[in-house]
Structures are given as structure tokens and as C-alpha cells.
Design a protein around this motif. Structure first.
Motif, PDB file in Angstrom:
ATOM      1  N   ASP A  92       0.855  -1.180   0.000  1.00 17.03           N
ATOM      2  CA  ASP A  92       0.000   0.000   0.000  1.00 17.03           C
ATOM      3  C   ASP A  92       0.896   1.236   0.000  1.00 17.03           C
ATOM      4  OD1 ASP A  92      -2.263  -1.623   0.187  1.00 17.03           O
ATOM      5  OD2 ASP A  92      -2.302  -1.540   2.372  1.00 17.03           O
ATOM      6  N   LEU A  93       0.365   2.343  -0.512  1.00 17.31           N
ATOM      7  CA  LEU A  93       1.149   3.575  -0.612  1.00 17.31           C
ATOM      8  C   LEU A  93       0.330   4.746  -0.095  1.00 17.31           C
ATOM      9  CD1 LEU A  93       3.531   5.339  -1.628  1.00 17.31           C
ATOM     10  CD2 LEU A  93       2.477   5.297  -3.896  1.00 17.31           C
ATOM     11  N   MET A  94       0.852   5.433   0.922  1.00 23.84           N
ATOM     12  CA  MET A  94       0.227   6.664   1.410  1.00 23.84           C
ATOM     13  C   MET A  94       0.934   7.839   0.772  1.00 23.84           C
ATOM     14  SD  MET A  94      -0.419   8.004   5.300  1.00 23.84           S
ATOM     15  CE  MET A  94       0.197   9.652   5.644  1.00 23.84           C
ATOM     16  N   LEU A  95       0.187   8.603   0.005  1.00 26.67           N
ATOM     17  CA  LEU A  95       0.737   9.654  -0.845  1.00 26.67           C
ATOM     18  C   LEU A  95       0.732  10.984  -0.093  1.00 26.67           C
ATOM     19  CD1 LEU A  95       1.758  10.354  -3.678  1.00 26.67           C
ATOM     20  CD2 LEU A  95      -0.606  10.560  -4.421  1.00 26.67           C
ATOM     21  N   GLY A  96       1.862  11.284   0.562  1.00 31.10           N
ATOM     22  CA  GLY A  96       1.960  12.542   1.289  1.00 31.10           C
ATOM     23  C   GLY A  96       2.076  13.753   0.389  1.00 31.10           C
ATOM     24  N   SER A  97       2.328  13.533  -0.901  1.00 28.01           N
ATOM     25  CA  SER A  97       2.412  14.623  -1.887  1.00 28.01           C
ATOM     26  C   SER A  97       1.334  14.427  -2.950  1.00 28.01           C
ATOM     27  CB  SER A  97       3.802  14.649  -2.541  1.00 28.01           C
ATOM     28  OG  SER A  97       4.816  14.799  -1.600  1.00 28.01           O
ATOM     29  N   ARG A 116      -4.403  -2.998 -10.238  1.00 24.47           N
ATOM     30  CA  ARG A 116      -3.696  -4.167 -10.756  1.00 24.47           C
ATOM     31  C   ARG A 116      -3.037  -4.967  -9.637  1.00 24.47           C
ATOM     32  NH1 ARG A 116      -1.184  -1.458 -14.275  1.00 24.47           N
ATOM     33  NH2 ARG A 116       0.753  -1.100 -13.132  1.00 24.47           N
ATOM     34  N   GLY A 117      -2.440  -4.280  -8.664  1.00 24.07           N
ATOM     35  CA  GLY A 117      -1.720  -4.962  -7.596  1.00 24.07           C
ATOM     36  C   GLY A 117      -2.570  -5.302  -6.396  1.00 24.07           C
ATOM     37  N   GLY A 118      -3.808  -4.784  -6.361  1.00 25.43           N
ATOM     38  CA  GLY A 118      -4.669  -5.042  -5.212  1.00 25.43           C
ATOM     39  C   GLY A 118      -4.272  -4.288  -3.968  1.00 25.43           C
ATOM     40  N   HIS A 119      -3.439  -3.262  -4.134  1.00 24.24           N
ATOM     41  CA  HIS A 119      -3.012  -2.450  -3.003  1.00 24.24           C
ATOM     42  C   HIS A 119      -3.703  -1.091  -3.043  1.00 24.24           C
ATOM     43  CE1 HIS A 119       0.535  -5.263  -3.253  1.00 24.24           C
ATOM     44  NE2 HIS A 119       0.149  -5.385  -2.003  1.00 24.24           N
ATOM     45  N   THR A 120      -3.728  -0.426  -1.883  1.00 23.44           N
ATOM     46  CA  THR A 120      -4.471   0.826  -1.756  1.00 23.44           C
ATOM     47  C   THR A 120      -3.559   2.032  -1.908  1.00 23.44           C
ATOM     48  OG1 THR A 120      -5.900  -0.303  -0.161  1.00 23.44           O
ATOM     49  CG2 THR A 120      -6.121   2.086  -0.326  1.00 23.44           C
ATOM     50  N   LEU A 121      -4.010   2.999  -2.688  1.00 19.60           N
ATOM     51  CA  LEU A 121      -3.348   4.294  -2.781  1.00 19.60           C
ATOM     52  C   LEU A 121      -4.073   5.233  -1.821  1.00 19.60           C
ATOM     53  CD1 LEU A 121      -1.313   6.237  -4.129  1.00 19.60           C
ATOM     54  CD2 LEU A 121      -3.059   6.693  -5.881  1.00 19.60           C
ATOM     55  N   TYR A 122      -3.444   5.528  -0.701  1.00 21.67           N
ATOM     56  CA  TYR A 122      -4.054   6.381   0.323  1.00 21.67           C
ATOM     57  C   TYR A 122      -3.667   7.834   0.111  1.00 21.67           C
ATOM     58  CZ  TYR A 122      -5.222   2.186   3.022  1.00 21.67           C
ATOM     59  OH  TYR A 122      -5.735   0.989   3.435  1.00 21.67           O
ATOM     60  N   THR A 275      -4.900   0.531   6.837  1.00 24.61           N
ATOM     61  CA  THR A 275      -4.874  -0.871   7.246  1.00 24.61           C
ATOM     62  C   THR A 275      -5.116  -1.842   6.090  1.00 24.61           C
ATOM     63  OG1 THR A 275      -7.221  -0.686   7.828  1.00 24.61           O
ATOM     64  CG2 THR A 275      -5.606  -0.351   9.599  1.00 24.61           C
ATOM     65  N   GLY A 276      -5.178  -1.312   4.863  1.00 23.68           N
ATOM     66  CA  GLY A 276      -5.389  -2.167   3.692  1.00 23.68           C
ATOM     67  C   GLY A 276      -6.835  -2.206   3.299  1.00 23.68           C
ATOM     68  N   HIS A 277      -7.191  -1.601   2.177  1.00 26.44           N
ATOM     69  CA  HIS A 277      -8.576  -1.534   1.705  1.00 26.44           C
ATOM     70  C   HIS A 277      -8.720  -2.044   0.268  1.00 26.44           C
ATOM     71  CE1 HIS A 277      -8.671   1.197   5.181  1.00 26.44           C
ATOM     72  NE2 HIS A 277      -9.966   0.991   5.215  1.00 26.44           N
ATOM     73  N   GLY A 278      -7.737  -2.787  -0.203  1.00 30.44           N
ATOM     74  CA  GLY A 278      -7.846  -3.343  -1.558  1.00 30.44           C
ATOM     75  C   GLY A 278      -7.386  -2.349  -2.615  1.00 30.44           C
ATOM     76  N   GLY A 279      -7.516  -2.731  -3.869  1.00 31.60           N
ATOM     77  CA  GLY A 279      -7.004  -1.960  -4.983  1.00 31.60           C
ATOM     78  C   GLY A 279      -7.838  -0.759  -5.335  1.00 31.60           C
ATOM     79  N   CYS A 280      -7.716   0.307  -4.562  1.00 34.01           N
ATOM     80  CA  CYS A 280      -8.519   1.505  -4.779  1.00 34.01           C
ATOM     81  C   CYS A 280      -7.758   2.712  -4.322  1.00 34.01           C
ATOM     82  CB  CYS A 280      -9.866   1.395  -4.039  1.00 34.01           C
ATOM     83  SG  CYS A 280      -9.688   1.357  -2.234  1.00 34.01           S
ATOM     84  N   VAL A 281      -8.357   3.907  -4.494  1.00 34.22           N
ATOM     85  CA  VAL A 281      -7.836   5.142  -3.955  1.00 34.22           C
ATOM     86  C   VAL A 281      -8.736   5.537  -2.785  1.00 34.22           C
ATOM     87  CG1 VAL A 281      -7.320   7.569  -4.405  1.00 34.22           C
ATOM     88  CG2 VAL A 281      -6.973   5.858  -6.205  1.00 34.22           C
ATOM     89  N   LYS A 282      -8.121   5.835  -1.631  1.00 37.53           N
ATOM     90  CA  LYS A 282      -8.921   6.099  -0.435  1.00 37.53           C
ATOM     91  C   LYS A 282      -8.334   7.250   0.371  1.00 37.53           C
ATOM     92  CE  LYS A 282     -11.006   3.825   3.599  1.00 37.53           C
ATOM     93  NZ  LYS A 282     -12.346   4.319   3.243  1.00 37.53           N
ATOM     94  N   LEU A 283      -9.191   8.163   0.791  1.00 43.01           N
ATOM     95  CA  LEU A 283      -8.790   9.215   1.702  1.00 43.01           C
ATOM     96  C   LEU A 283      -8.584   8.646   3.089  1.00 43.01           C
ATOM     97  CD1 LEU A 283     -11.300  11.888   0.455  1.00 43.01           C
ATOM     98  CD2 LEU A 283      -8.834  12.264   0.542  1.00 43.01           C
ATOM     99  N   CYS A 284      -7.599   9.159   3.809  1.00 41.28           N
ATOM    100  CA  CYS A 284      -7.349   8.642   5.148  1.00 41.28           C
ATOM    101  C   CYS A 284      -6.980   9.776   6.103  1.00 41.28           C
ATOM    102  CB  CYS A 284      -6.228   7.603   5.116  1.00 41.28           C
ATOM    103  SG  CYS A 284      -4.648   8.251   4.536  1.00 41.28           S
TER     104      CYS A 284
END
Length: 284
Positions: A92-97, A116-122, A275-284
Motif C-alpha cells: 500500500d502507498l500513502m501519498l503525502g504529496s 492491478r496490484g490489489g493495493h491501496t493508494l491512500y 490498514t489495507g482496503h484493496g485496490g482503490c484510492v482512499k482518503l485517510c
């Protein structure tokens, strides 16, 4: 014998003010919260000399071998533009920028990599007040307009391109100056370190997005020790009248610093929410 819960390994990209704070939090509070520091990487390796050697990641190509579950970027938009797709293939990747997403190609590539990777872009909310309400209104189609105004002392801005001489003129005048007012997208590459809160607003309101959110940047020497973020929301009119909401957040900040003190704790709260929400973009 009861099986011990597995800790979630977190890597940090960037070791400036935010990066150092998050590293400190992970090392002191992380173990009790099921988190551990996997590594720290920075574009300036010499800045990591005080850290144990096993925590210094010299090359991002070594990331797959670290067992990292979440990578937190607090470096610069160019880092995720170059490495974001590869990271999302492993963690998963939390995008501080989030200003990186103002580049349409980067946004498409990162969204596709997350799916594609099933990981979350936070995307952390940072200093954006009322984030959930904005997202709900946008989803319901009731959000007509959104303006985010950021007011800081001139020394807290890191301007590039044509905005740089305008900022210099504001510094020379010693008076309150509106540096920019208009669509958010063209502003992001000019002050990428200063308008991440605005970028979070564009992600919260995708129907408006980077082209529909209005950004206003103000240099004001009378506020040397705080950053002021004003969010103005206008709903779609009903019966000739429209809901309007205005909020103002005054964030204490050291003179000349890009990040306010309260934003550091907001980022830490965002890390805890990844905490992992699947392959999507999510605000946190």
C-alpha cells in the motif's frame, strides 16, 4: 500456544520534518500499535547517518525484499511519479504529496497500479477540515463549488516557475498579496510542497477534481507563526437557495516552515488508518 499477531511493516520515503516525526512515532509507539519501521529512504542518504544501518534503504529497487506492507511518501511529488507504480506492486502507498495527482498521466498510472496490484493508494487529508462532508456531497451530486484558501507568511512558500518572482515581489512589498486565484491543477507544479491540502480536496471531490476546485494562495507577513486554511463549500441550490459552509483552520507553525505542527499529528492518524482496503484510492 496463542499465535502472536503479525506487525504491519511501514517504510518511510523522505526524512524532512514530517519524515523524522513519523519515524519517531513508529519507533516509540509503533510496537504497541502493531506497527514496525521497515526502512527509511531519502534522496539525501547522508541525512540518515543517525539511524541504525539496517533501517537505511539505499536503493528503492530493494523494497520488495523488506517485507513492507505500507510505504509512506513524505518526500516530493517526483518520487511517486517515478516509483509509485513499482511500490503499489508490492505494498500500500500513502501519498503525502497528492499534488503529484495533478499530472493526469501520473494519476492514471497510479490508479491503474493500485487496481492491478490489489493495493491501496491512500491520500491523507492533512489540514483539510470537513473532508468526509465534502466527499459525501460530491458523491451525492450536491456539491456545486469548493474553494480552498491557504494563507501563510511569504517565507513559508516554496515557489517555482512564474510564481517565484511574484512571491519575491510580495516579500519586497511587505504587504498581504494574493499570489494566485484560479483552478487548482496549474498551481500544483508551482508550489508542490505547499498545496497538498488543496490536492486532498480535489481527491475528496472528484466530480470537481483538480480543474473544478478553486485555489487561492495568499502571502501575508502578519501571520509569521501559523498557516491558515479556509474551506468554502457551496451546495447545488434547491428552491432558489443554497447551503454554504465556511471553515477556517489556524495551524501553529514555526516561521519559515512548510508544515504546521498540527499537520504532523494528522499524518500520524492517517498512517494508523492505512490498514489495507484493496485496490482503490482512499482518503485517510
Amino acid at each position: 500456544m496463542e499465535e502472536q499477531p503479525q506487525t504491519r511493516r511501514v517504510g518511510i520515503l523522505g526524512y524532512g520534518e514530517l519524515g523524522q516525526f513519523l519515524v519517531s512515532q513508529l519507533m516509540s509507539l509503533g510496537p504497541s500499535l502493531g506497527l514496525s519501521l521497515a526502512f527509511v529512504w531519502t534522496r539525501r542518504p547522508e541525512a540518515l547517518r543517525a539511524l541504525p544501518p539496517d533501517l537505511r534503504l539505499a536503493d528503492l529497487r530493494q523494497l520488495p525484499s523488506t517485507g513492507v506492507a505500507l510505504v509512506v511518501e513524505v518526500a516530493h511529488p517526483c518520487v511517486v511519479q517515478e516509483h509509485g507504480e513499482d511500490i503499489l506492486g508490492h505494498a500500500d502507498l500513502m501519498l503525502g504529496s497528492p499534488t503529484a495527482l495533478a499530472d493526469g498521466d501520473t494519476e492514471r498510472r497510479l490508479r491503474a497500479a493500485a487496481a492491478r496490484g490489489g493495493h491501496t493508494l491512500y491520500v491523507p487529508r492533512g489540514a483539510l477540515w470537513g473532508c468526509e462532508d465534502i466527499a459525501r456531497m460530491d458523491s451525492a451530486g450536491t456539491l456545486q463549488a469548493l474553494t480552498v484558501t491557504m494563507t501563510k507568511a511569504p517565507g513559508s512558500f516554496r515557489a517555482q516557475g512564474w510564481l517565484s518572482p511574484r512571491l519575491a515581489a510580495a516579500v519586497a512589498s511587505g504587504t498581504r498579496t494574493v499570489l494566485y486565484r484560479g483552478p487548482l491543477r496549474p498551481l500544483c507544479p508551482l508550489v508542490p510542497n505547499n498545496v497538498n491540502t488543496m490536492a486532498a480536496a480535489a481527491v475528496a471531490a472528484p466530480r470537481l477534481g483538480f480543474d473544478g476546485v478553486t485555489a487561492c494562495l495568499v502571502a501575508d507577513p502578519s501571520v509569521p507563526d501559523c498557516h491558515i486554511v479556509t474551506v468554502d463549500v457551496t451546495a447545488v441550490p434547491e428552491g432558489g437557495r443554497a447551503l454554504t459552509v465556511s471553515s477556517t483552520r489556524r495551524n501553529p507553525a514555526e516561521p519559515g516552515h512548510v508544515t504546521g505542527s498540527a499537520t504532523r499529528h494528522s499524518f500520524w492518524s492517517s498512517v494508523l488508518a492505512c490498514t489495507g482496503h484493496g485496490g482503490c484510492v482512499k482518503l485517510c
